[in-house]
Design a protein around this motif. Structure first.
Motif, mmCIF file in Angstrom:
data_model
loop_
_atom_site.group_PDB
_atom_site.id
_atom_site.type_symbol
_atom_site.label_atom_id
_atom_site.label_comp_id
_atom_site.label_asym_id
_atom_site.label_seq_id
_atom_site.Cartn_x
_atom_site.Cartn_y
_atom_site.Cartn_z
ATOM 1 N N ILE A 104 0.944 -1.171 -0.012
ATOM 2 C CA ILE A 104 -0.016 0.148 0.040
ATOM 3 C C ILE A 104 0.940 1.303 0.024
ATOM 4 C CG2 ILE A 104 -0.230 0.128 2.696
ATOM 5 C CD1 ILE A 104 -3.239 0.614 1.807
ATOM 6 N N ASN A 105 0.282 2.411 -0.471
ATOM 7 C CA ASN A 105 1.035 3.609 -0.554
ATOM 8 C C ASN A 105 0.438 4.532 0.328
ATOM 9 O OD1 ASN A 105 2.769 3.331 -3.058
ATOM 10 N ND2 ASN A 105 0.850 2.889 -3.908
ATOM 11 N N PHE A 106 1.062 5.138 1.213
ATOM 12 C CA PHE A 106 0.548 6.216 2.194
ATOM 13 C C PHE A 106 0.772 7.622 1.724
ATOM 14 C CE2 PHE A 106 1.001 2.196 4.979
ATOM 15 C CZ PHE A 106 -0.262 2.098 5.187
ATOM 16 N N PHE A 107 -0.015 8.473 1.831
ATOM 17 C CA PHE A 107 0.090 10.096 1.489
ATOM 18 C C PHE A 107 -0.474 11.009 2.613
ATOM 19 C CE2 PHE A 107 -0.499 7.278 -2.222
ATOM 20 C CZ PHE A 107 0.340 8.038 -3.289
ATOM 21 N N PRO A 108 0.472 11.470 3.436
ATOM 22 C CA PRO A 108 0.011 12.159 4.584
ATOM 23 C C PRO A 108 -0.816 13.529 4.016
ATOM 24 C CG PRO A 108 2.296 11.898 4.730
ATOM 25 C CD PRO A 108 1.899 11.319 3.367
ATOM 26 N N GLY A 109 -1.854 13.867 4.544
ATOM 27 C CA GLY A 109 -2.611 14.842 4.094
ATOM 28 C C GLY A 109 -3.351 15.759 5.246
ATOM 29 N N VAL A 110 -4.243 16.542 4.831
ATOM 30 C CA VAL A 110 -4.899 17.380 5.719
ATOM 31 C C VAL A 110 -6.485 17.550 5.098
ATOM 32 C CG1 VAL A 110 -5.322 19.914 6.787
ATOM 33 C CG2 VAL A 110 -2.951 18.828 6.443
ATOM 34 N N VAL A 111 -7.271 17.434 6.047
ATOM 35 C CA VAL A 111 -8.734 17.858 5.642
ATOM 36 C C VAL A 111 -9.184 19.003 5.327
ATOM 37 C CG1 VAL A 111 -10.973 17.358 6.072
ATOM 38 C CG2 VAL A 111 -9.516 15.619 6.859
ATOM 39 N N LYS A 112 -9.370 19.347 3.976
ATOM 40 C CA LYS A 112 -9.861 20.829 3.753
ATOM 41 C C LYS A 112 -11.195 21.188 3.952
ATOM 42 C CE LYS A 112 -6.913 22.868 2.492
ATOM 43 N NZ LYS A 112 -5.826 23.653 3.230
ATOM 44 N N GLY A 113 -12.357 20.182 3.894
ATOM 45 C CA GLY A 113 -13.432 20.437 3.896
ATOM 46 C C GLY A 113 -14.422 19.255 3.790
ATOM 47 N N ILE A 114 -15.650 19.241 4.089
ATOM 48 C CA ILE A 114 -16.462 18.315 3.875
ATOM 49 C C ILE A 114 -17.714 18.644 3.022
ATOM 50 C CG2 ILE A 114 -18.330 16.679 5.117
ATOM 51 C CD1 ILE A 114 -15.401 16.241 5.760
ATOM 52 N N GLU A 115 -18.001 18.249 1.924
ATOM 53 C CA GLU A 115 -18.874 18.634 0.945
ATOM 54 C C GLU A 115 -19.908 17.488 0.480
ATOM 55 O OE1 GLU A 115 -17.055 20.467 -2.572
ATOM 56 O OE2 GLU A 115 -15.850 21.865 -1.246
ATOM 57 N N GLY A 116 -20.843 17.604 1.038
ATOM 58 C CA GLY A 116 -22.005 16.529 0.871
ATOM 59 C C GLY A 116 -21.406 15.185 1.468
ATOM 60 N N GLN A 117 -21.467 14.040 0.665
ATOM 61 C CA GLN A 117 -20.920 12.721 0.948
ATOM 62 C C GLN A 117 -19.419 12.718 0.773
ATOM 63 O OE1 GLN A 117 -22.795 10.801 2.898
ATOM 64 N NE2 GLN A 117 -24.101 12.499 3.049
#
Length: 371
Positions: free
Chosen positions: A241-254
């Protein structure tokens, strides 16, 4: 007793000298007639847990119930279980028939009943006609079958197997995996199987418990473990598996909008989030993608796939598929890609230094807590 649980493991902890916890507060319910595997790296506690079910070790805390009965303090030979060891423990001075019959010697069966039971056990493991063979004349696969027959002849409610295929070569091991699963389905009893081989656990089991450092991290079927792991540790242990660190920018609908290392902004279904995490804008997140979910192309792919440009670093042609390592901007570690490619593109993609497009569908992304 847990709902439908035939083997109920409740708050079980096992400490050894020095206070080391080999098993740490394990809670587990195994169903009647289930092929259940304990999977994890060496030293994770899986064999210790199996030995506690068998009665060769006893919990420091918690309890184990089999078919509703608390087996605390019950010796191994009085439990409704039998065990197949990693070494098989075949008696070298006995032939196949006497090895298989060994466990019945104290049951005071008539000679005709004893012979009948031995014949049934040998037929069950496809060793008809091998009764007179000496142990030294047996192959690894035949020794494994003898060990299985000797365990099953006692008609246990539960068969416990401690890495019984680990000594076999790859081809024979795959053959025995099929036979073992078929045997379990035929006899219909509960199998509890210990292995460190992910592929073996996924191919054999109805459900799998993944263990690390004495703890049970996730219990699920093969597809759920692979496609919806509950944590980084489980995802990393079950396949590549590949892992990519990230940050949640927002929730849009589902959908969750994430800024991921090397991938930029991407959208993934909220259902892709696992591990019970509740992701909120600004929180850290881990994007995980299986190598076979990624696609390579020499032209930009059509549609709404997540797409970035990259460069082929290494490649390996394996006949039915090819493996690649791809460098993408903004990410230090190469991305692993695995899959089939058209004959027209193979020569191009295999070339070191080729510029390509790397793409993946948002529905193929797994979202995990950062730890």
């Amino acid at each position: 007793m847990s709902e439908q649980a035939y083997i109920d493991i409740v708050g079980v902890t096992k400490r050894f000298a020095g206070g080391v916890k080999a098993v740490d507060n394990a809670n587990l319910g195994i169903k009647r007639g289930e092929f259940f595997s304990l999977l994890g790296p060496s030293g994770c506690g899986k064999t210790t847990l199996l030995r506690m079910i068998a009665g060769f070790e006893f919990p420091s805390e918690g309890e184990i119930r089999i078919d509703g009965q608390n087996v605390e303090g019950v010796a191994a030979n009085y439990r409704p279980t039998n065990m197949v060891f990693q070494s098989y423990a075949i008696f070298p001075h006995l032939n196949v028939r006497d090895n298989v019959a060994y466990g019945l010697r104290k049951d005071r069966l008539s000679r005709s009943e004893l012979n009948k039971r031995v014949d049934e056990a040998l037929n069950m493991v496809k060793l008809q006609g091998f009764g007179a063979r000496q142990s030294s004349q047996l192959s690894g696969g035949q020794r494994q079958r003898v060990a299985l027959a000797r365990a099953l002849i006692k008609r246990p409610k539960v068969l416990l197997l401690d890495e019984p295929l680990s000594a076999l070569d790859k081809k024979l091991r795959e053959e025995m995996q099929f036979e073992l699963r078929q045997l379990q389905q035929n006899v219909g009893i509960t199998f509890v199987f210990v292995t460190h081989d992910q592929e073996e656990a996924l191919s054999l089991s109805d459900r799998v418990a993944v263990m690390f450092s004495g703890k049970i991290l996730q219990v699920a079927g093969a597809r759920q473990l692979y496609e919806s792991p509950s944590s980084r540790a489980v995802a990393d242990f079950i396949g590549s598996i590949n892992f990519f660190p990230g940050v949640v920018k927002g929730i849009e609908g589902q959908e969750i909008v994430v800024e991921a290392e090397g991938l930029g902004l991407l959208r993934a279904p909220i259902a892709a989030g696992t591990g019970g995490a509740s992701f909120k804008p600004g929180s850290a997140i881990l994007v995980a993608i299986r190598p076979e979910k990624l696609s390579l192309s020499v032209e930009p792919p059509p549609g709404n796939a997540i797409t970035v440009k990259g460069t082929v670093l290494t490649s390996a042609y394996l006949g039915d598929r090819s493996h690649y390592h791809v460098r993408i901007p903004g990410r230090e570690a190469p991305v692993a890609v695995s899959g089939t490619q058209s004959a027209r593109s193979l020569d191009v993609l295999h070339a070191h230094g080729t510029d390509i497009y790397l793409s993946v569908s948002g529905s193929s992304v797994i979202l995990l807590p950062p730890d």
